[in-house]
Structures are given as structure tokens and as C-alpha cells.
Design a protein around this motif. Structure first.
Motif, PDB file in Angstrom:
ATOM      1  N   ARG A 102       0.943  -1.105   0.090  1.00  0.00           N
ATOM      2  CA  ARG A 102      -0.065   0.097   0.138  1.00  0.00           C
ATOM      3  C   ARG A 102       0.658   1.300   0.134  1.00  0.00           C
ATOM      4  O   ARG A 102       0.613   2.126  -0.723  1.00  0.00           O
ATOM      5  CB  ARG A 102      -0.821   0.047   1.139  1.00  0.00           C
ATOM      6  N   LEU A 105       2.368   1.924  -3.625  1.00  0.00           N
ATOM      7  CA  LEU A 105       1.531   2.166  -4.525  1.00  0.00           C
ATOM      8  C   LEU A 105       0.882   3.707  -4.156  1.00  0.00           C
ATOM      9  O   LEU A 105       0.385   4.322  -5.428  1.00  0.00           O
ATOM     10  CB  LEU A 105       0.066   1.242  -4.416  1.00  0.00           C
ATOM     11  N   THR A 125      -4.762  -5.423  -4.814  1.00  0.00           N
ATOM     12  CA  THR A 125      -5.625  -4.225  -4.687  1.00  0.00           C
ATOM     13  C   THR A 125      -6.030  -3.422  -5.831  1.00  0.00           C
ATOM     14  O   THR A 125      -5.409  -3.398  -6.777  1.00  0.00           O
ATOM     15  CB  THR A 125      -4.456  -3.121  -4.073  1.00  0.00           C
ATOM     16  N   THR A 127      -6.655  -1.007  -8.222  1.00  0.00           N
ATOM     17  CA  THR A 127      -6.351   0.173  -8.604  1.00  0.00           C
ATOM     18  C   THR A 127      -6.633   0.479 -10.188  1.00  0.00           C
ATOM     19  O   THR A 127      -7.144  -0.382 -10.993  1.00  0.00           O
ATOM     20  CB  THR A 127      -4.638   0.370  -8.376  1.00  0.00           C
TER      21      THR A 127
END
Length: 397
Positions: A102, A105, A125, A127
């Protein structure tokens, strides 16, 4: 391209097929791209190994783990069964890894995220970035074969549960990615059921043909070699099957034959094989290339597995004649009797080994054809280009 590459391990030293594959792919894609590697600490040597990866211009972030990951213990297996999770998810679900992903990113701008196997796919995740899932095996197939190999009802139930858990992840998790890569057409067909033909791509295993070259100066007479991580049950089963059911048949015709089992973390069952006549268990070795060079014949008696075997490609690159089971050679474009000999029955396997040990011209011919095959189809340089083509295709969708 600026790529965030998620790996469950630091891919060095090259102690198993997974590390060898990731290491060589990273080496190739880093030639003209900006790569950031996020890896989990799984053994004490990982921190010192980072500098070797960084020499390719790769930025490395290693997530510290309070302890190196344990073997697949009965306790770990039971926990995974209760939670209905694939065992790799249970073992590699480290919160600090998810948090570091996290942070990266949020703080960096990437063009694409590469997830290596379900070990890291669990951290997927949502995105706007294109995502690629790389699968080295079809894990459900491995557990299916394990189920068929045991008569113990507890283990049969546990293995069946793991098969179902992996099938669920293959069905539910894989379609979230823009592309899914597999090592063979056989594996690709499994994921095409859930993802579609245009999403699933084959990125085969390969070999560094400039590093692994024919070298017969060190070849020992009547020396059989098998190489693999000896804490992985399919490898344990393979060498036990060979030492107990195949080798005695070979010894009747070639009494001085020697069988070397090369690989780290040998289980108690593997260590006990060293008590048998003609069997050597080396444990972990600093470099496997000299053992390939020593081999008269390279044997791959695997009965359980999925994906494709890097060890076969490396042996062929060194001009070695190989005898394998059908499972061992699965997914490789090799012709029985031309670049490799294939046998599944213990007696047939022994006959193939004896034929090569006692017929040097045939051994040389098989080895030369095998070398030519890997030069043409399995050079890491070409395979790296194939992976980059997959990256480029998902970025323009």
C-alpha cells in the motif's frame, strides 16, 4: 515501463525452481525497464542476497519476517483446512507485506503490477494499474495427484480440501487480473476456463544457455543425478520411488552405479535413503552446475507435479541425456526417443537408464538433440521478451 514486481521470496540464491524463474525473468525485464521488487524475508540469507538483485538496477524492498517460514507442517495444513484457504495463502499472509504494498502504491507511480503466484495474489489491490498474475504451477493439480498417492484417510481428506481451496482461488481470484501467465499449454487450459483465451498467456520456463553449456570433462562413470528442493513432497516422493523401486533394477546390470540426491533441506525420509547401497544425499550445495557436469544420466522420476521442470532444461543445456516420467516432462516440447527418454513403470524406467549408461553413442546423440532444443525454444532472453510483450498488451487495453 515502471513495474512493481511482487515476489513471495528474494529470488537468490538460486536454490529452487521458483527462485530461478523469477531471478531470470527479473534479469531480462530489467535491461530496459525500471523495476521495483517487493519480497518477503523467508530465510536468514535474504538480506545479504539483496545486493545481488540490485546489481541489475532493481530497487528492492524486503519485508522483514519475525521468523523464516516453516515447512508445511501438520499444524499449518490443519489451520489452512479449517479456514478453507490454500496453504500458500495461510503461510504467506504477512500483514507487513500488505502494508508495504500500500505504501509503495501510494508513494510511487507505476505502469503495471506483477503478482507472482497466489502467494502474492492474495494482496491484490483494486487500482487503475494493469495487473499480471504469474502462475508457475496449477496447484490444484498437484494436490489432486497427492490425494491419489496416499492411502491415509486423514491426509487424503486434507489434500482434497486443499485441492478444492486452490480450485476456488483459480476460479475466483484469477479473473481479477488483466493477464494470467502459465508455463505450459496444459496449465493454460485450466485458467482459460475462468479467464478466457485472450487473457491467459504462456511464458515457458527457460535456461541460461550461455551459463549452462556442455562440459564432459567432469563426467563420472555410471553416475545418476536428481536435483531439487528436498523439503518439497513431490521431490521426496520422486527420489524415494527411484531409490527403492528403480535403482535396484539398474544395479543388477550396472553394479557400480551411483545415485546422487542433490538439494537442500532433505527430509528424514530422504536422509534415510543414504543408507541404501549406491545412494548419496548431499543436502544443500553452493552450486548445482558441477553436479550436472558429473552426471552420466540425469533422472527425473517425478510422479506428482504441475508446471514444467527447470531441472530438465538445465540438464539438456549441458548436453546431458535425461530419463523422465511423463509427469516430469509434462508441458515441455520434447520428443520421447529424440531429445529425452520417457518411462513411468519402474522396470521401464530402469531399462531406459541402463540403455543410456551402456550405450555412449546413444547418450551423446540424445544429449546433443536436447541441447539444440533448449537453444531454440527455451533461452531466457527470448522468454523475457515474451513477458514484456504481455506487459505491453495489457497497458494498451
Amino acid at each position: 515501463m515502471k513495474i512493481l514486481f511482487l515476489s513471495p521470496t528474494v529470488p537468490y540464491p538460486l536454490t529452487d525452481g521458483g527462485r530461478i524463474r523469477v531471478y531470470n525473468l527479473l534479469k531480462q525485464i530489467a535491461l530496459k525497464n525500471d523495476i521495483t521488487l517487493l519480497a518477503l524475508e523467508t530465510q536468514q540469507s535474504d538480506k545479504s542476497s539483496v545486493t545481488h538483485i540490485e546489481q541489475f538496477g532493481i530497487k528492492v524492498h524486503i519485508v522483514q519476517n519475525s521468523a523464516t517460514l516453516p515447512r508445511v507442517s501438520l499444524r499449518t495444513l490443519t489451520s489452512a483446512c479449517i479456514k478453507r484457504q490454500p496453504i500458500t495463502v495461510a503461510r504467506y499472509n504477512v500483514p507487513a507485506y500488505r502494508q508495504k504494498l500500500r505504501e509503495l502504491l501510494a508513494s510511487e507511480t507505476y505502469d503495471l503490477v506483477h503478482y507472482e503466484m497466489f502467494h502474492t495474489a492474495q494482496f491484490y489491490t483494486e487500482t487503475n494499474l494493469p495487473s499480471v498474475l504469474s502462475q508457475q504451477n496449477v496447484d490444484s493439480a498437484i494436490w489432486h495427484r497427492l490425494t491419489g498417492e496416499t492411502s491415509n484417510l486423514f491426509y487424503k481428506c486434507a489434500y482434497w480440501t486443499q485441492r478444492r481451496a486452490f480450485q476456488r482461488y483459480e476460479r475466483v481470484l484469477s479473473p481479477r487480473f488483466d493477464a494470467v501467465t502459465c508455463t505450459s499449454d496444459i496449465d493454460a487450459k485450466v485458467f482459460q476456463q475462468f479467464c478466457g483465451d485472450d487473457v491467459v498467456k504462456v511464458i515457458p520456463n527457460g535456461v541460461d544457455v550461455s551459463h549452462y553449456q556442455p562440459d564432459f570433462a567432469s563426467e563420472a562413470p555410471a553416475h545418476l543425478i536428481y536435483i531439487g528442493s528436498m523439503d518439497w513432497y513431490p521431490n521426496e516422493d520422486a527420489v524415494s520411488f527411484f531409490a527403492e523401486e528403480v535403482l535396484p533394477q539398474v544395479q543388477k546390470n550396472v553394479p557400480d552405479v551411483k545415485f546422487s540426491i542433490v538439494g537442500g533441506n532433505p527430509s528424514a525420509r530422504v536422509q534415510q535413503l543414504a543408507d541404501r547401497e549406491g545412494v548419496e544425499v548431499t543436502g544443500r550445495v553452493p552450486e548445482i552446475k558441477p553436479y550436472f557436469a558429473e552426471a552420466t544420466v540425469f533422472v527425473v522420476p517425478l510422479r506428482i507435479g504441475s508446471g514444467t521442470r527447470l531441472k530438465i532444461l538445465e540438464a539438456l543445456a549441458m548436453g546431458k541425456a535425461v530419463v523422465s516420467t511423463t509427469v516430469g516432462a509434462e508441458g515441455l516440447a520434447l520428443r520421447d526417443g529424440e531429445e529425452i527418454l520417457i518411462a513411468d513403470d519402474p522396470i521401464d524406467f530402469a531399462k531406459a537408464v541402463i540403455k543410456l549408461l551402456t550405450n555412449p553413442p546413444l547418450r551423446k546423440q540424445i544429449g546433443e538433440k536436447g541441447r539444440a532444443s533448449v537453444e531454440q525454444d527455451y533461452d531466457w532472453r527470448n522468454i523475457g521478451k515474451k513477458l514484456l510483450t504481455v506487459y505491453e498488451s495489457v497497458m494498451i487495453q
